[in-house]
Each structure stands twice: as C-alpha cells, then as structure tokens.
Design an enzyme around this catalytic site. Structure first.
Site, PDB file in Angstrom:
ATOM      1  N   ARG A 138       0.867  -1.175   0.000  1.00  0.00           N
ATOM      2  CA  ARG A 138       0.000   0.000   0.000  1.00  0.00           C
ATOM      3  C   ARG A 138       0.902   1.223   0.000  1.00  0.00           C
ATOM      4  O   ARG A 138       2.113   1.107   0.168  1.00  0.00           O
ATOM      5  CB  ARG A 138      -0.942   0.002   1.204  1.00  0.00           C
ATOM      6  N   CYS A 148       3.695   8.603  -4.924  1.00  0.00           N
ATOM      7  CA  CYS A 148       4.505   9.791  -4.703  1.00  0.00           C
ATOM      8  C   CYS A 148       3.533  10.906  -4.370  1.00  0.00           C
ATOM      9  O   CYS A 148       2.611  11.181  -5.138  1.00  0.00           O
ATOM     10  CB  CYS A 148       5.277  10.118  -5.978  1.00  0.00           C
ATOM     11  N   ASN A 165      -4.549   7.223   5.406  1.00  0.00           N
ATOM     12  CA  ASN A 165      -4.360   6.362   6.574  1.00  0.00           C
ATOM     13  C   ASN A 165      -2.922   6.452   7.044  1.00  0.00           C
ATOM     14  O   ASN A 165      -2.007   6.313   6.234  1.00  0.00           O
ATOM     15  CB  ASN A 165      -4.675   4.911   6.212  1.00  0.00           C
ATOM     16  N   GLU A 166      -2.734   6.709   8.342  1.00  0.00           N
ATOM     17  CA  GLU A 166      -1.391   6.777   8.919  1.00  0.00           C
ATOM     18  C   GLU A 166      -0.406   7.479   7.975  1.00  0.00           C
ATOM     19  O   GLU A 166       0.569   6.874   7.507  1.00  0.00           O
ATOM     20  CB  GLU A 166      -0.866   5.383   9.278  1.00  0.00           C
ATOM     21  N   GLU A 220      -7.525   3.179  16.126  1.00  0.00           N
ATOM     22  CA  GLU A 220      -7.221   1.754  16.055  1.00  0.00           C
ATOM     23  C   GLU A 220      -6.644   1.357  17.412  1.00  0.00           C
ATOM     24  O   GLU A 220      -5.535   1.746  17.760  1.00  0.00           O
ATOM     25  CB  GLU A 220      -6.201   1.457  14.946  1.00  0.00           C
ATOM     26  N   TRP A 243       1.743  -9.854  10.975  1.00  0.00           N
ATOM     27  CA  TRP A 243       1.649  -9.965   9.516  1.00  0.00           C
ATOM     28  C   TRP A 243       2.260 -11.314   9.164  1.00  0.00           C
ATOM     29  O   TRP A 243       1.605 -12.328   9.223  1.00  0.00           O
ATOM     30  CB  TRP A 243       2.390  -8.810   8.822  1.00  0.00           C
TER      31      TRP A 243
HETATM   32  C1  GAL Z   1      -2.154   0.107  11.203  1.00  0.00           C
HETATM   33  C2  GAL Z   1      -2.922   0.516   9.955  1.00  0.00           C
HETATM   34  C3  GAL Z   1      -4.038  -0.430   9.641  1.00  0.00           C
HETATM   35  C4  GAL Z   1      -3.543  -1.835   9.735  1.00  0.00           C
HETATM   36  C5  GAL Z   1      -2.975  -2.090  11.104  1.00  0.00           C
HETATM   37  C6  GAL Z   1      -2.474  -3.508  11.271  1.00  0.00           C
HETATM   38  O1  GAL Z   1      -0.879   0.632  11.202  1.00  0.00           O
HETATM   39  O2  GAL Z   1      -3.460   1.801  10.075  1.00  0.00           O
HETATM   40  O3  GAL Z   1      -4.521  -0.172   8.347  1.00  0.00           O
HETATM   41  O4  GAL Z   1      -2.588  -2.018   8.752  1.00  0.00           O
HETATM   42  O5  GAL Z   1      -1.908  -1.231  11.314  1.00  0.00           O
HETATM   43  O6  GAL Z   1      -1.347  -3.776  10.534  1.00  0.00           O
HETATM   44 ZN    ZN Z   2       8.056  11.722  -5.881  1.00  0.00          ZN
END
Ligand code: GAL
Ligand code: ZN
Length: 665
Positions: free
Chosen positions: A106, A110, A144-145, A308, A316
């Site tokens: 993800r 750029c 996101n983040e 979150e 992961w």
């Molecule tokens: C966070 C992110 C989520 C998911 C979660 C678990 O950093 O915002 O989308 O990826 O971690 O990995």
């Molecule tokens: Zn760039």
C-alpha cells in the site's frame, strides 16, 4: 463528539454481503456506535477510471445505521489501484537507492505527483459531495497513517522540483542557500536552485544541513498533500468532523503542524505489537505506551480518539503474543486514562485474505463471538456512562516535557553515539516520572511553558534566540528547568554555533559552560551523587562553573573524575538544572525524584510495580485511574476522598483490573 464512545474498523468489502447484517447486530449488542470504513477501497469505489460506484458503501452505511451505528469515511488515497498505476507508472515512488517501489503493498505513491493529486481531488470531491450531508456519516479520515509505509520518502523528479521550489521560497537566493547549508565544504555550492538534488544514496556521508531541510520538506509535503483533502471535505461536509490516525512518536511528519488540519487527532495503539524489542518485559513497555498516549494528547493539547486500538494478536508474517484475559481492556482503559474520548478497535473480524490475515480482530476468522468479544462488550457497557461524563476532561500535569520533531530529525542525521536517539532519550526522562506516578504533558517548544512547575527539555540541540529567550524567561519567572548535554550546539540550519562556549546564551541560566566533552563510545562513566556511585552513559560534558552554581553530582571515573557532571543554578525566581550525561536508570530515578521534590511536584501515589495511576479532570470532577498491568493481584493503599465508580474491592487490584475513582471538586 456527541455520544460516540466506542467503535470498530470495519471492512464489509472483504466479506459476503449476506454476512453484513449479522455483523451489524453483533456490533449493536456489544455497544459499538461507530465504524470507520473504506480507507483502502479505491478500486471498489472507482473500479475503472471515471466509473465511480459508491453503492456498496451506501448500502453498508444504511444497514449499519439501522442498528444505530454511524460511519466515519476514510478516503482511499493510501491505496491507488492497479489501473491507475499501469496508466501512470510515474505515480510509483522512487527510493533513495533510485529504485522504483512497485505495486502490491500500500502507499505505493509519490505525494507530489500531479497526476495522482488530480485523481485524489476528484475522488475526494465525489465522496465529500456524496456523503457530506448524510446524517449517518459523522466524520472523515483522509488517507491512513500519513507518513507510514514511506520508509524512504519519494525522491523522483517531481519531488525534486517540489523540493527546489520549497528551497526557493525559504531562501530566495542561492547565496543564502549556500550559506545555510555550508556548501563550501566538499564543493557543494549551487549556482541555481534547479541544480539541487533529492537525496539519493551517496558515496560518503551527506550534508547535515541539506538533510535537515529535506526532512522538513517531506513533512511539509505530507501536510500539503493532506490539506488538499481536508479543504475539499470541509467544503461539503460542514457538520462532520475530520480527524486522522496518528502513530504516537512516528517521525515522518510534524504532528503538531499536521494536527492543525483536524478537529481532533486520533491514534493507533498496538501495545502487543511484535515490533517492540523482544527483550522488553511488560513493565519496560508500559511507560512507552503511556508516553505515546501523552504525546498524542500534546499534539493539540486536547482529548483525542483511538482510531485503532488493539483487539487481538497482532501480526503480519510473524505474530505477537495473545493478549491475556483482561489485557485488551487494560490497554483500552489506559488510552482513556490519558485522555481518549472514544475508542475504535482495530478490527472487527480477523481478515481471511491479504497481508493482515494474522492481525486479529474482535471476532476470529470464523466470525463467532468469543473471548475477546465478551471481554470488550463488558468493558464498553461498564464504561459508557463514565465516558459520557469524562468527555473533554484532561489529565492535569505539573510537569511539561518538551518534544520537538526538528530535534529528532537533527539526531537522526547525526546521532553522535550508536545508542543515542532523541525519542529514546525523551522516554528515559519520561520513565523516571512515570515510575513515580507523576503525570506529564508533552509540549511543543512553541507551546506555553508557564503552566508547568517543572519543564524537562532533553537534548535542545538546535537552538535559536527566540527559544533561548523562552527558556530564560521561564526560569526567571519561577520555573524549574532541566537542560541536558548537547544543548545549544547548532543553529536552525544545523550549523555549529561558534560565538560562545556551549550552551551559548543559555549559560546565563545554567550557570556553567561546556569547555570539552567525551563521547562514551563502548564505555560508560561513573558518577557520584549524594555519596553513592552510579552509572551514566553515552556522553560526558566537561564544564566550567560560575561561582554561585551548585555541583549536584561529579564524575567518578575517566580523566575527568572529580569534575562536575550535574549542576543546579538559581536564576531569577526559578532554577535551571544541567545534566551533562545520560544518567543510567537508577541515577535518573534518584535525580528526578529529588528535582520533582524541589519543584513541589505532586506524585499521585508511591510506586507499585506494574501499577499505573493517572487522572483526568474537568471543572467539576476529578477521576483517578488505577491500572494493574500485570496478571498478579496487587495490594494498593486506600484511596480517600474519592468514590469508587469502577472496581471490585478497595485496596486490592486483581490481575489486569482497572479501578476508577471519582471526586467532585
Ligand atoms: C495500522 C494501519 C491499519 C492496519 C494495522 C495492522 O498501522 O493503520 O490499516 O494495517 O496497522 O497492521
Ligand atoms: Zn516523488
């Protein structure tokens, strides 16, 4: 934000539609009031260029609303789809090795790419027009983040042009740029802004002044990227909030500045994260968790949301430990104790597909409610009435800790010592306060120091006359200030100061000057404090004192044994401590206890291992949280003057129990 206190991150697009209603029912029964959705679903929202399809999201929002659940819409700019990347491969980022980072994770984007920005403007405008007045949508999260998944920020030609423009704005002429970057060194002068490069891997070390500006530029780029979205959202969504999920001490973007774009900031907290050092015992981590929450509160100096909050095993490719029974609730309540007004758990159901198959949700893969569901349900139901009352209330700290992204950047560029990092150092000071149950606010160096009895300002390496003045007047007006090694070393361009001995003009308040120093490479130093010997690390400042300055501790080894190491100097109505080394943990605790005592700072309680005390208060009420981070039962002193509003038995904390006490002011 109204009456919303609990939520989950929900990905209906990962599951059959026939399941959605079951999810909504289970959420409602549990006490879930909001979901965040869609933040990675670009392709589902625009499957082909220009063909927008929001019906699935409309349906999900409407179905959840039937069960009283409101939606926070995430914009999908963290996941540009394959059709877009194939059509415009220049959207892919280029790392500092000059390599293109491919599609498949993800944030393969750029952020200065004009084509990508145009796609985002279109998408966000469509979304904001579509949902801006939907009464079941309460708020927005752009992207996101931000800054995550960008290990090396992009160094492509677009970024190069943007960087050059940023520099032109800042310096106007190349003469000024050359001076600010000290380009006389190694023939790095530029005749024109168009000659400046983005930092690619070099043959030898880089120019520290150029690198500092590059980091500032990257931070500004992320802010600019985000502002484009928040401007659009605010135009069409006048009654909905805009927030973003920050990541504690993450460093890619200056969160104080980013925070200005939002109504409130949110945070992602994963205490059991497998990314923590393997050796960290639970107790070692607790202060880091607390500091992370406090710094989040500090970015806007107000209460925040958890967007979150961990809801199961994290993982992961490899995984962390299973949270013990009670532990998920402890972590959620710790977030609340430090100032969270709402907790959104990540995620609803453990995903069966994709990278995050082992990042566990409230529900397991099977979708059947189990231990985590029951535990969090009980917590939500118990906490709901309290959360209503606590909303907007803040911890009240007597100690401020200065935290600055620019200092962090400067130490990333030149750490001095392999074990020195700015955030780690800040957390060492924080720990000594945490271990005494002393609440701390993190504060920007542009913030108001005057409300704190004690201000801790570690490693004030980059210095400018304005900040010097601020520290001096804080002390003059009665403040107790801690300054440390490596203060006043550089100007804002990351060039070494040469006018005076360190710490420059601040020596008026420190009452000493640093004439020499020792970097403790592969070594430590002994320090004598109050008749005992301790260990200190990383660095020794060798100083010359003004006659009235008090020696608190001296070195007890090396060629400078017997010389001062920690000093105290009265100035105006206050005083300034100077700590010329990194005190080891024992010395740190001892020293900070005495300094806090001297500044009349109140502890919430005496230390009990693995037990955390924290307060929140508003004009009428004060709440005291007592949190047991361990599985062991703990005896705690009786709490007088308060009524217990959550807890089993006064004086005893069961394993992973959190008690809450309330007092009318
Ligand atoms: C966070 C992110 C989520 C998911 C979660 C678990 O950093 O915002 O989308 O990826 O971690 O990995
Ligand atoms: Zn760039």
């Amino acid at each position: 934000m109204g009456d919303i206190f609990f939520g989950v991150d929900y990905y209906p697009e990962h599951w059959e539609r026939s399941r959605w209603e079951t999810d909504a029912k289970l959420m409602q029964e549990m006490g879930i009031q909001t979901v965040r959705m869609a933040e990675f679903s670009w392709h589902k929202l625009e499957p082909q260029e220009g063909e927008y399809d929001f019906t699935w999201l409309d349906d999900a929002i409407a179905l959840l609303a039937k069960y009283g659940i409101k939606t926070i819409v995430g914009t999908p700019s963290a996941a540009p789809p394959a059709w877009m990347i194939n059509k415009h491969p220049d959207i892919l980022p280029i790392d500092t090795m000059g390599r293109v980072r491919g599609f498949g994770g993800r944030h393969h984007d750029c952020q200065s790419n004009p084509t990508y920005r145009e796609y985002i403007r279109k998408m966000v405008t469509k979304l904001a027009k579509h949902y801006g007045e939907n009464e079941n949508v309460i708020g927005w999260q752009p992207d996101n983040e931000l800054g995550n998944s960008h290990f090396d920020l992009c160094t492509c030609d677009n970024c190069r042009k943007s960087f050059q423009n940023w520099l032109k704005d800042k310096y106007q002429t190349t003469d000024k740029l050359n001076q600010a970057w000290g380009t006389a060194f190694w023939s790095q002068e530029y005749n024109d802004f168009s000659e400046v490069f983005t930092p690619r891997i070099t043959v030898t070390g880089e120019n520290p002044s150029a690198m500092l500006d590059w980091k500032r530029f990257c931070s500004d780029l992320i802010i600019d990227f985000t502002k484009e979205q928040t401007d659009i959202i605010r135009k069409y969504a006048k009654n909905q909030f805009v927030t973003h999920n920050f990541m504690g001490f993450a460093d890619k973007v200056d969160y104080y500045k980013l925070g200005e774009l939002f109504d409130f900031v949110s945070h992602d907290q994963y205490p059991g994260g497998f990314y923590l050092p393997e050796t960290a015992t639970p107790h070692e981590k607790n202060h880091v968790l607390a500091a992370t929450l406090d710094v989040i509160r500090g970015y806007k100096n107000q209460t925040y949301w958890l967007m979150e909050q961990q809801s199961g095993i994290t993982g992961w490719e490899t995984m962390g430990r299973a949270p013990a029974p009670g532990q998920l609730s402890v972590w959620a309540l710790q977030s609340i104790a430090h100032g969270a007004d709402a907790i959104v758990f990540f995620r609803w159901r453990t995903c069966a597909v994709g990278t995050e198959q082992y990042w566990h949700g409230i529900l397991p893969h099977s979708g059947n409610p189990g231990r985590r569901y029951e535990e969090l349900k009980t917590t939500m139901q118990e906490m709901l009435p309290l959360m209503k009352k606590m909303q907007g209330s803040m911890p009240k700290a007597e100690v401020g800790m200065v935290f600055s992204f620019e200092q962090d950047y400067a130490f990333q560029i030149q750490p001095h010592h392999k074990d020195l990092d700015y955030i780690g150092q800040v957390q060492k000071y924080y720990k000594a306060l945490y271990d005494q149950n002393i609440p701390v606010d993190f504060i920007s160096d542009k913030g108001d120091f005057s409300k704190y009895k004690l201000l801790v300002a570690p490693l004030q390496y980059l210095m400018n006359p304005k900040l010097e003045e601020k520290y001096m007047s804080y002390v003059k007006n009665g403040g107790h200030l801690i300054l440390t090694m490596r203060t006043g070393v550089k100007d804002d361009n990351n060039l070494c100061m040469t006018d005076r001995e360190l710490p420059g003009r601040l020596s008026e308040i420190t009452g000493m000057e640093v004439l020499d120093y020792d970097c403790l490479r592969n070594a430590f130093v002994k320090v004598e404090y109050q008749g005992r010997e301790y260990q200190a690390n990383i660095w020794s400042d060798l100083m010359h004192l003004m006659p009235e300055t008090e020696v608190m501790a001296t070195y007890a080894s090396e060629f400078y044994a017997g010389e001062p190491c920690i000093t105290r100097h009265a100035y105006g109505d206050g005083c300034c401590y100077y700590i010329g080394t990194e005190p080891g943990e024992e010395l740190m605790l001892q020293l900070m206890e005495n300094i806090c005592h001297g500044a009349n700072v109140e502890k919430l309680a005496d230390r009990i291992e693995d037990v955390e005390y924290m307060t929140r208060e508003n004009a009428s009420t004060r709440w005291l949280f007592v949190i047991n981070h361990s599985d062991k039962r703990k005896e705690i002193p009786q709490i007088t003057g308060y009524t217990m509003v959550k807890g089993k038995k006064m004086g005893v904390l069961e394993g992973y129990e959190v008690q809450i006490y309330e007092k009318l002011k």
